[in-house]
Design an enzyme around this catalytic site. Structure first.
Site, short mmCIF file in Angstrom:
data_model
loop_
_atom_site.label_atom_id
_atom_site.label_comp_id
_atom_site.label_asym_id
_atom_site.label_seq_id
_atom_site.Cartn_x
_atom_site.Cartn_y
_atom_site.Cartn_z
N LYS A 11 0.84 -1.20 0.00
CA LYS A 11 0.00 0.00 0.00
C LYS A 11 0.88 1.24 0.00
O LYS A 11 2.05 1.21 0.39
CB LYS A 11 -0.94 0.01 1.21
N ASP A 143 -2.99 -1.15 10.37
CA ASP A 143 -3.10 -1.16 8.91
C ASP A 143 -3.83 -2.39 8.36
O ASP A 143 -4.17 -2.42 7.17
CB ASP A 143 -1.71 -1.11 8.27
#
Length: 295
Positions: A11, A143
């Site tokens: 990401k 996350d």
């Protein structure tokens, strides 16, 4: 009994605004996050057993393969909560560099949850509901929940509060680049506390996101990371490279707490130029990878 191969994407944080510390000790943030088409691969095999167990093998021998690895912890948590007596074997093929701010460990954990959920469904077994997967993911790491989604999201709170993004980022081309060193996440947050001048105002962060969402700001103009000030003041290698990128008017940013960064590129020639600058400033040991934003 069953096996599956799962892609585990990296990401990037296109906007990361740290607002300050909450009463629970975590930092509050607002962040626009996109997953990219570069990442790890997990091969998961399950079979019925008299007792639940997990075995993890990893292509990167420097990484742990016990419950301190989030992929292992995710499998263990899934089995514990579902009550399934499965022997789970995981082969993790690592490509995402660790200590990079690309969410590799968190992505691996969520990939395990997605893979085991699909295998449970295929076997007609009762696995975990979507809500239970989200709850477990949040316990594993801030996350982790975002990787259960397949599109860009805005994270709030400590990262567990997710909202959909109306404006498409699919296909945005980037060049990822990481110096030979990593940045410890604990050091990064500690530096924010010590400095005190890196926190943003919530209203400012939300106004910028709203302007971008409504089309009044380009993605390149939106780029912001609260961690850059602390990281760039300690590691002069960043300023040397980013100075050259700014001269070329290439929108670039550090991702997460670092040390991986990325540039938004509009052509192969611009991507080649970025790669050349990375090599010139950081040498052959630097990690460089082209990718596209998913979803």
């Amino acid at each position: 009994m069953g096996q599956i191969e799962v892609f585990s994407p990296a990401k990037i944080n296109l906007f990361l605004s740290v607002l300050g510390r909450m009463e629970n000790g975590f930092h509050e943030l607002v962040s626009l996050v996109g997953q990219v088409d570069f990442g790890d691969t997990l091969r998961i095999e399950v079979e019925e057993a008299s007792a639940a167990s997990v075995e993890l093998r990893c292509s990167d021998e420097s990484l742990p393969t016990d419950r301190s690895n989030l992929a292992y912890a995710a499998a263990e948590g899934f089995l514990l909560r579902s009550g399934l007596n499965w022997r789970v074997r995981i082969e993790l093929e690592k490509r995402i560099p660790h200590g990079a701010g690309l969410g590799g460990g968190s992505s691996n954990a969520s990939a395990v949850l997605r893979g085991l959920s699909e295998l449970a469904e295929d076997a007609g077994a009762l696995g975990l509901s979507r809500g239970e997967r989200l709850e477990l993911a949040a316990e594993l790491g801030s996350d982790c929940p975002l990787f259960l989604e397949k599109r860009p999201v805005v994270m709030r709170g400590r990262g567990e509060l997710l909202s959909a993004v109306d404006r498409s980022l699919a296909g945005v081309e980037i060049v990822l680049f990481k110096p030979s060193f990593s940045i410890n996440t604990g050091w990064a947050y500690g530096s924010l506390i010590k400095r005190g001048d890196c926190y943003d105002e919530s209203a400012w962060a939300e106004e910028r996101l709203a302007a971008w969402r409504d089309g009044g700001m380009s993605t390149g103009e939106l780029l912001h990371n609260s961690f850059e000030k602390a990281a760039f003041s300690k590691y002069v290698a960043f300023d040397a490279l980013f100075g050259k990128l700014r001269e070329k008017k290439v929108a670039s940013l550090m991702s997460g707490s670092g040390s991986c960064c990325f540039s938004l590129v509009r052509s192969d020639s611009e991507a080649n130029e970025v790669e050349g600058l990375v090599g010139e400033c950081w040498g052959e040991r630097a990690f460089v990878q082209r990718a596209r934003v998913l979803g």
